[in-house]
Every structure is written in C-alpha cells, then in structure tokens.
Design a protein around this motif. Sequence first.
Motif, PDB file in Angstrom:
ATOM      1  N   LYS A 111       1.508  -1.446  -0.077  1.00  0.00           N
ATOM      2  CA  LYS A 111      -0.080   0.483  -0.339  1.00  0.00           C
ATOM      3  C   LYS A 111       1.332   1.137  -0.056  1.00  0.00           C
ATOM      4  N   GLU A 112       1.677   1.251   0.476  1.00  0.00           N
ATOM      5  CA  GLU A 112       2.940   2.416   0.629  1.00  0.00           C
ATOM      6  C   GLU A 112       3.143   2.700  -0.502  1.00  0.00           C
ATOM      7  N   ARG A 113       4.110   1.374  -0.934  1.00  0.00           N
ATOM      8  CA  ARG A 113       4.754   1.071  -2.458  1.00  0.00           C
ATOM      9  C   ARG A 113       3.912   1.948  -3.538  1.00  0.00           C
ATOM     10  N   ILE A 114       2.826   1.270  -3.529  1.00  0.00           N
ATOM     11  CA  ILE A 114       1.562   1.692  -4.687  1.00  0.00           C
ATOM     12  C   ILE A 114       1.044   3.616  -4.208  1.00  0.00           C
ATOM     13  N   ASP A 115       0.680   3.692  -3.221  1.00  0.00           N
ATOM     14  CA  ASP A 115       0.421   5.203  -2.843  1.00  0.00           C
ATOM     15  C   ASP A 115       2.134   6.077  -3.803  1.00  0.00           C
ATOM     16  N   GLY A 116       3.383   5.864  -2.780  1.00  0.00           N
ATOM     17  CA  GLY A 116       4.442   6.629  -3.279  1.00  0.00           C
ATOM     18  C   GLY A 116       4.688   6.372  -4.626  1.00  0.00           C
ATOM     19  N   LEU A 117       4.479   5.303  -5.380  1.00  0.00           N
ATOM     20  CA  LEU A 117       4.310   5.028  -6.941  1.00  0.00           C
ATOM     21  C   LEU A 117       3.813   5.986  -8.284  1.00  0.00           C
ATOM     22  N   ALA A 118       2.144   6.029  -7.299  1.00  0.00           N
ATOM     23  CA  ALA A 118       1.152   6.642  -7.808  1.00  0.00           C
ATOM     24  C   ALA A 118       1.294   8.408  -7.833  1.00  0.00           C
ATOM     25  N   ARG A 119       1.189   8.837  -7.091  1.00  0.00           N
ATOM     26  CA  ARG A 119       1.851   9.923  -6.521  1.00  0.00           C
ATOM     27  C   ARG A 119       3.038  10.873  -7.706  1.00  0.00           C
ATOM     28  N   ARG A 120       3.883   9.691  -7.767  1.00  0.00           N
ATOM     29  CA  ARG A 120       5.362  10.107  -8.174  1.00  0.00           C
ATOM     30  C   ARG A 120       4.505   9.840  -9.834  1.00  0.00           C
ATOM     31  N   ASP A 122       1.365  10.935 -11.467  1.00  0.00           N
ATOM     32  CA  ASP A 122       0.495  11.356 -11.130  1.00  0.00           C
ATOM     33  C   ASP A 122      -0.923  10.286 -11.737  1.00  0.00           C
ATOM     34  N   MET A 123      -0.902   9.484 -10.724  1.00  0.00           N
ATOM     35  CA  MET A 123      -1.681   8.440 -11.352  1.00  0.00           C
ATOM     36  C   MET A 123      -3.256   7.732 -10.139  1.00  0.00           C
TER      37      MET A 123
END
Length: 241
Positions: A111-120, A122-123
């Motif tokens: 969850k932490e990684r998905i949230d971080g990657l999505a922010r970087r 813009d997804m």
Amino acid sequence: MIELTDVTKSYNPTVKAVDDLTLTVRGGEIFGFLGPNGAGKTTTIKMMTGIAKPDKGTIRINGRDIASSPLEAKKQFGYVPDSPDLFLRLKGLEYLNFMADMYDVPKETRKERIDGLARRFDMSGALSDPIQSYSHGMRQKIVIMGVLIHDPHVWILDEPLTGLDPKSSYTLKEMMREHADAGKTVFFSTHVLEVAEKLCDRVAIINKGVVLFCGTFKEMQERFQSDMSLEKLFLELTDDE
C-alpha cells in the motif's frame, strides 16, 4: 549486478542474433544498451530475463544463474518490456496488487509503495479505471509501477521512456538515478541517444549481434579522438560496420 559470459543466440543457421557476448553491468551504475534496429538488443534482454534461452553462455543476475536457478534470478530484477499492452481488462489497482502477490509483497508494504509510485507518476486518480481505458503513456506508467512494486535490486528497462509525457519521463530518469546512487543496477535500452549521453554512467553499442564498444562516453570520445556527441559517434561506429 548483471553478468553475461560468452552468450550466443541464433534464430537460423547463418545469422547470429547475438554473437559471443560478454558484458558486466555493476551495481551503482546506469548502463545504456544502444544499437540500431535488429542489432540484438531485444534478443539480449529476452535472454537476460529468461524469456529466450541462449544457445551457449551463462547469464547471472546478482550471482543467480538464469538457466539453473530461474526463480531466484527473476526475483532479483524488474523488467519493463517494450510494449505496455498487458492485462488490459484489469483495473490499475488490480494489476498492481497482482504484481505484488507475484512477489510476496506484504499488504502494508505494498500500500505504501503503490501510494508513493502513484503520486510520483500522477496516477492516483486512475487506479480504479481499467487499463484498456488508459492512454499509451498511462499504460507505460502502470507497467513501470508494477515492475517496481517489489523494489527489485536490478532494473531491466526496454525503451522505458517511450510514450511518457515530459514530467513522467523526468520522474523515471530521476528514479533511475536514485536507484543507481543507492548501489543498485539499472540496465536500459533506448533509441534516444541524447538521453543516454546525459544519463548513463556507461554504454554498450551493439550491432549485428556484436558489442562494438563498452565504456563511458568520455572513453568513447578518447577512442575516436573526437569531441562529437554520442549520436554522431554512434552513427559513425555503426555505419563503419
């Protein structure tokens, strides 16, 4: 680290797609793999990732032999293919969770990684949509995110910047630099030679299955006794062949 030793692959009796290739890509560097169409880049990458089997030679990813220990070797890397048109019926978040399941990523960590990657990338607002509704660039971003979800030590990226908008392209290049600076390995093929010149610590130029040069851009200029750009040196080197 990636180690290829005496690797050869032929698709017919007369032409070798890759001819006795020996190459070492160290941790802590961004390594560019360059060559014209049909030079042997994609065949090499397919052998590195276990998709294709070499006729002879050995390939090791962080010391794991891709032939004798395929599962252990494949856990060491994340691979972005040259086409992002995968799992189109899944929603973005479903795909990311599928990839996390494949690599046994714990739910709290994913969850932490998905949230971080999505922010970087813009997804965040698109993860609930099916991948088939995405643009080409968004598909490329979701594939990259899926590849990075298990935080692999080695990144193998085949034309990863294709289709990305300028901001996402900058983000990925920034992440590649961060990954290498952390002592890990980034191997990527590209046709954008200006990017390779600015980003790569070392490059290899392959043509007709043979590596013509491997080293830094400065070493290439010294070899040719020229201050030409990588693009011009690339054209001169491959045209001579």
